[in-house]
Design a protein around this motif. Structure first.
Motif, mmCIF file in Angstrom:
data_model
loop_
_atom_site.group_PDB
_atom_site.id
_atom_site.type_symbol
_atom_site.label_atom_id
_atom_site.label_comp_id
_atom_site.label_asym_id
_atom_site.label_seq_id
_atom_site.Cartn_x
_atom_site.Cartn_y
_atom_site.Cartn_z
ATOM 1 N N THR A 1 21.968 40.865 34.374
ATOM 2 C CA THR A 1 22.817 41.879 35.009
ATOM 3 C C THR A 1 22.603 41.922 36.517
ATOM 4 O O THR A 1 23.562 41.986 37.300
ATOM 5 C CB THR A 1 22.531 43.267 34.405
ATOM 6 N N ARG A 2 21.343 41.892 36.926
ATOM 7 C CA ARG A 2 21.062 41.945 38.362
ATOM 8 C C ARG A 2 21.559 40.677 39.063
ATOM 9 O O ARG A 2 22.089 40.739 40.181
ATOM 10 C CB ARG A 2 19.559 42.145 38.590
ATOM 11 N N ARG A 3 21.394 39.524 38.428
ATOM 12 C CA ARG A 3 21.869 38.290 39.045
ATOM 13 C C ARG A 3 23.402 38.282 39.139
ATOM 14 O O ARG A 3 23.967 37.827 40.140
ATOM 15 C CB ARG A 3 21.376 37.086 38.233
ATOM 16 N N TYR A 4 24.049 38.777 38.097
ATOM 17 C CA TYR A 4 25.509 38.899 38.115
ATOM 18 C C TYR A 4 25.950 39.790 39.290
ATOM 19 O O TYR A 4 26.890 39.466 40.021
ATOM 20 C CB TYR A 4 25.973 39.503 36.787
ATOM 21 N N THR A 5 25.244 40.898 39.484
ATOM 22 C CA THR A 5 25.570 41.819 40.578
ATOM 23 C C THR A 5 25.394 41.148 41.935
ATOM 24 O O THR A 5 26.222 41.318 42.843
ATOM 25 C CB THR A 5 24.685 43.073 40.496
ATOM 26 N N VAL A 6 24.328 40.380 42.085
ATOM 27 C CA VAL A 6 24.089 39.664 43.348
ATOM 28 C C VAL A 6 25.242 38.710 43.635
ATOM 29 O O VAL A 6 25.709 38.598 44.779
ATOM 30 C CB VAL A 6 22.744 38.909 43.292
ATOM 31 N N GLU A 7 25.722 38.012 42.605
ATOM 32 C CA GLU A 7 26.854 37.095 42.792
ATOM 33 C C GLU A 7 28.085 37.855 43.264
ATOM 34 O O GLU A 7 28.833 37.381 44.136
ATOM 35 C CB GLU A 7 27.149 36.343 41.490
ATOM 36 N N LEU A 8 28.324 39.036 42.701
ATOM 37 C CA LEU A 8 29.469 39.842 43.127
ATOM 38 C C LEU A 8 29.306 40.306 44.577
ATOM 39 O O LEU A 8 30.263 40.296 45.357
ATOM 40 C CB LEU A 8 29.627 41.066 42.217
ATOM 41 N N PRO B 1 31.898 50.523 46.832
ATOM 42 C CA PRO B 1 32.623 51.769 46.563
ATOM 43 C C PRO B 1 34.042 51.793 47.107
ATOM 44 O O PRO B 1 34.873 52.553 46.608
ATOM 45 C CB PRO B 1 31.751 52.839 47.228
ATOM 46 N N GLY B 2 34.335 50.957 48.114
ATOM 47 C CA GLY B 2 35.697 50.884 48.642
ATOM 48 C C GLY B 2 36.356 49.553 48.369
ATOM 49 O O GLY B 2 37.455 49.280 48.882
ATOM 50 N N ILE B 3 35.690 48.711 47.535
ATOM 51 C CA ILE B 3 36.179 47.341 47.295
ATOM 52 C C ILE B 3 36.529 47.140 45.826
ATOM 53 O O ILE B 3 37.675 46.891 45.471
ATOM 54 C CB ILE B 3 35.123 46.307 47.731
ATOM 55 N N ASP B 4 35.538 47.220 44.973
ATOM 56 C CA ASP B 4 35.706 46.987 43.539
ATOM 57 C C ASP B 4 34.591 47.727 42.828
ATOM 58 O O ASP B 4 33.410 47.535 43.143
ATOM 59 C CB ASP B 4 35.655 45.480 43.240
ATOM 60 N N VAL B 5 34.955 48.583 41.868
ATOM 61 C CA VAL B 5 33.993 49.486 41.239
ATOM 62 C C VAL B 5 33.940 49.212 39.731
ATOM 63 O O VAL B 5 34.837 49.617 38.995
ATOM 64 C CB VAL B 5 34.377 50.959 41.496
ATOM 65 N N PRO B 6 32.915 48.501 39.244
ATOM 66 C CA PRO B 6 32.803 48.227 37.801
ATOM 67 C C PRO B 6 32.463 49.476 36.998
ATOM 68 O O PRO B 6 32.172 50.547 37.542
ATOM 69 C CB PRO B 6 31.666 47.200 37.723
ATOM 70 N N ALA B 7 32.464 49.299 35.680
ATOM 71 C CA ALA B 7 32.152 50.371 34.736
ATOM 72 C C ALA B 7 31.707 49.727 33.424
ATOM 73 O O ALA B 7 31.793 48.510 33.266
ATOM 74 C CB ALA B 7 33.386 51.256 34.525
ATOM 75 N N PRO B 8 31.240 50.517 32.452
ATOM 76 C CA PRO B 8 30.850 49.938 31.161
ATOM 77 C C PRO B 8 32.069 49.452 30.381
ATOM 78 O O PRO B 8 33.189 49.927 30.576
ATOM 79 C CB PRO B 8 30.172 51.105 30.431
ATOM 80 N N ASP B 9 31.838 48.537 29.486
ATOM 81 C CA ASP B 9 32.853 48.050 28.571
ATOM 82 C C ASP B 9 32.130 47.587 27.313
ATOM 83 O O ASP B 9 30.954 47.921 27.119
ATOM 84 C CB ASP B 9 33.670 46.913 29.214
ATOM 85 N N TYR B 10 32.777 46.804 26.507
ATOM 86 C CA TYR B 10 32.180 46.296 25.263
ATOM 87 C C TYR B 10 30.863 45.576 25.568
ATOM 88 O O TYR B 10 30.814 44.662 26.384
ATOM 89 C CB TYR B 10 33.163 45.334 24.588
ATOM 90 N N GLY B 11 29.777 46.019 24.923
ATOM 91 C CA GLY B 11 28.482 45.365 25.087
ATOM 92 C C GLY B 11 27.657 45.857 26.252
ATOM 93 O O GLY B 11 26.536 45.374 26.472
ATOM 94 N N THR B 12 28.178 46.810 27.032
ATOM 95 C CA THR B 12 27.423 47.372 28.156
ATOM 96 C C THR B 12 27.461 48.894 28.096
ATOM 97 O O THR B 12 28.271 49.481 27.383
ATOM 98 C CB THR B 12 27.980 46.899 29.515
ATOM 99 N N GLY B 13 26.574 49.521 28.879
ATOM 100 C CA GLY B 13 26.518 50.979 28.884
ATOM 101 C C GLY B 13 25.817 51.498 30.122
ATOM 102 O O GLY B 13 25.732 50.820 31.149
ATOM 103 N N GLU B 14 25.258 52.691 30.013
ATOM 104 C CA GLU B 14 24.621 53.347 31.156
ATOM 105 C C GLU B 14 23.472 52.514 31.717
ATOM 106 O O GLU B 14 23.270 52.459 32.931
ATOM 107 C CB GLU B 14 24.112 54.728 30.734
ATOM 108 N N ARG B 15 22.723 51.877 30.840
ATOM 109 C CA ARG B 15 21.561 51.093 31.281
ATOM 110 C C ARG B 15 21.993 49.968 32.226
ATOM 111 O O ARG B 15 21.411 49.794 33.307
ATOM 112 C CB ARG B 15 20.855 50.506 30.050
ATOM 113 N N GLU B 16 22.999 49.219 31.827
ATOM 114 C CA GLU B 16 23.470 48.113 32.661
ATOM 115 C C GLU B 16 24.063 48.616 33.971
ATOM 116 O O GLU B 16 23.889 47.994 35.026
ATOM 117 C CB GLU B 16 24.509 47.278 31.893
#
Length: 478
Positions: free
Chosen positions: A132-139, A147-162
């Motif tokens: 998850t952290r490596r994915y975030t670094v790539e983004l 916050p003014g560009i692209d704001v992800p959220a949970p979906d299938y297989g993810t939640g508050e922890r991610e």
């Protein structure tokens, strides 16, 4: 009027193509420029990348995607799913649906979506955090999050922890950024998430179903009475969305007669106690073998075909197809998942007199409350914090004045009911309910005004009209 039978769809399901075909169908009810419609359908940015992670003494290559479908509004918004079946076509389709979904419920975001091609059950918590952290670094490296560009959220297989890992990674790489926590929604409350976000999508689906069955004219055409009392419901999926949809539908008066999961399905005409089923699955790993079930099916698809009034597919896409739609006995399909009904199956179901509450409206509760969370993060003040005590004290003063001038005496319970100020959760739920109620009747009224064959097409018409206006206001089209 173009009838559903006149719409031609490809035999092989291609999710993004399905979404585009829905837009083409809706475009027949508008007069927008062909180039503008092409822009509305197209994905603006598609980012596919891969990175290695160490597992023991070896490396594994992880594939990730982030698609920003439309920049007619900024930032873009959309969840991140972890699944072995994630692919580029799916992520593109889900990003497109997010664009139309936000437009339908008047949330000022463009659509986006992300995915990582893994089965999270096959990884340790430490490995999932690393991914998850490596994915975030790539983004972050490609400016695909902010916050003014692209704001992800949970979906299938993810939640508050991610989402917490994403927020922390973004904060680490953007020290001093005042609005950094607005880079992602669906965070834990401790990380400035918002009350009610976890159950928001399921609550929104329940509101959507309640509004649909409240219209006596539409229910009469189906041979049903108005209201949820006594309505028989089958739920596919006992994850976050399915569980909370069932919970709130029961509160509204419905009876859950069936549950379907990947391991099978259970059915009982008398209905189920939700928590008993949920706890049974938690203890045994399966919904099968539940003592109060009258029928068990090892083939989950059979569970969808049992007697009910309302079917809520709240799992994955392409669950109701032309192969099984003829065996579906429900009169209403409420799409809790994204794309659970293929276009041809949807056309057949509607031709046979059924109603489909489309995914792009029905499951918009998540993005609606994510919008509230994003606003909270940008304002740096929790909803209700500034005014709750003031409202309570004002209400108490009013009651005291009424009692002193009329001689009436309110009971402690009455005083507590009247004086109470709204909490963050109550304000969030109120805003969500208002959004779902207004949006449903806006779609339904447009359907009748333009003599459109389905709520889905009407929803797409409403969405593309709003998006087109945004582009024209940007000065791109005259």
């Amino acid at each position: 009027m173009t009838k559903a039978s006149e719409v031609v769809f490809s035999e092989e399901p291609h999710f993004f193509n399905d979404v585009c075909q829905y837009v083409d169908q809706a475009a027949k009810y508008s007069n927008h420029d062909a180039g503008l419609l092409h822009q509305i359908k197209a994905c603006n940015s598609i980012y596919h990348f891969q990175f290695p992670i160490r597992r023991g003494n070896s490396f594994e290559i992880i594939h990730g995607w982030r698609v920003e479908h439309s920049h007619h509004m900024s930032p873009t918004k959309g969840g991140i799913r972890y699944s072995e079946i994630v692919n580029e076509d799916e992520v593109m389709a889900l990003a497109a649906l997010m664009t139309y979904k936000c437009a339908i419920v008047n949330v000022p975001f463009g659509g986006a979506k992300g995915g990582i091609k893994i089965n999270p059950k096959n990884y340790t918590i430490a490995e999932l955090e690393n991914i998850t952290r490596r994915y975030t670094v790539e983004l972050i490296k490609k400016n695909f999050i902010g916050p003014g560009i692209d704001v992800p959220a949970p979906d299938y297989g993810t939640g508050e922890r991610e989402m917490a890992w994403i927020a922390d990674t973004y904060l680490t790489m953007n020290p001093g950024s005042l609005d950094a926590l607005g880079c992602v929604t669906g965070k834990p409350i401790a990380l400035h998430g918002i009350a009610g976000r976890r159950e928001a999508t399921g609550r929104g689906v329940a509101y959507a179903v309640r509004e649909c069955v409240s219209v006596a004219e539409d229910m009469k055409a189906l041979g049903l009475s108005a209201g949820l009392d006594g309505k028989r419901v089958i739920i596919q999926g006992l994850g976050n969305v399915g569980y909370h949809t069932a919970k709130f539908l029961i509160e509204f008066g419905a009876t859950i007669v069936g549950f379907c999961e990947f391991e099978g399905a259970i059915y009982s005409k008398e209905g189920f106690d939700l928590d008993e089923v949920f706890n049974h699955r938690k203890e045994t790993g399966s919904i099968l073998g539940f003592s109060k079930s009258q029928k068990d099916f090892t083939d989950s698809a059979e569970g969808l075909e049992q007697e009910c009034d309302i079917l809520v597919p709240a799992a994955l896409e392409n669950q109701i197809t032309e192969k099984n739609v003829g065996r579906i006995k429900a009169k209403i399909i409420a799409e809790g998942a994204n794309g659970p009904t293929t276009p041809q199956a949807a056309a057949t179901f509607i031709e046979n007199g059924g109603i489909i509450i489309p995914d792009m409206y029905a499951n918009a509760g998540g993005v609606t409350v994510s919008y509230f969370e994003w606003l909270k993060n940008l304002s740096h003040v929790a909803f209700g914090r500034m005014g709750r005590r003031y409202d309570e004290n004002s209400n108490i003063n009013i009651m005291n004045l009424i009692e002193s001038t009329t001689g009436a005496t309110l009971t402690p319970a009455q005083r507590s009911l009247v004086s109470k100020g709204a909490s963050e959760l109550e304000l969030v739920n109120s805003g969500l309910e208002d959004t779902m109620v207004r949006s449903y009747h806006e779609i339904r009224e447009l359907k009748h005004k333009k003599n459109i064959d389905s709520l889905r097409t009407a929803a797409f018409v409403a969405a593309i009209d709003k998006i087109a206006i945004s582009y024209m206001n940007m000065g791109i089209w005259p």
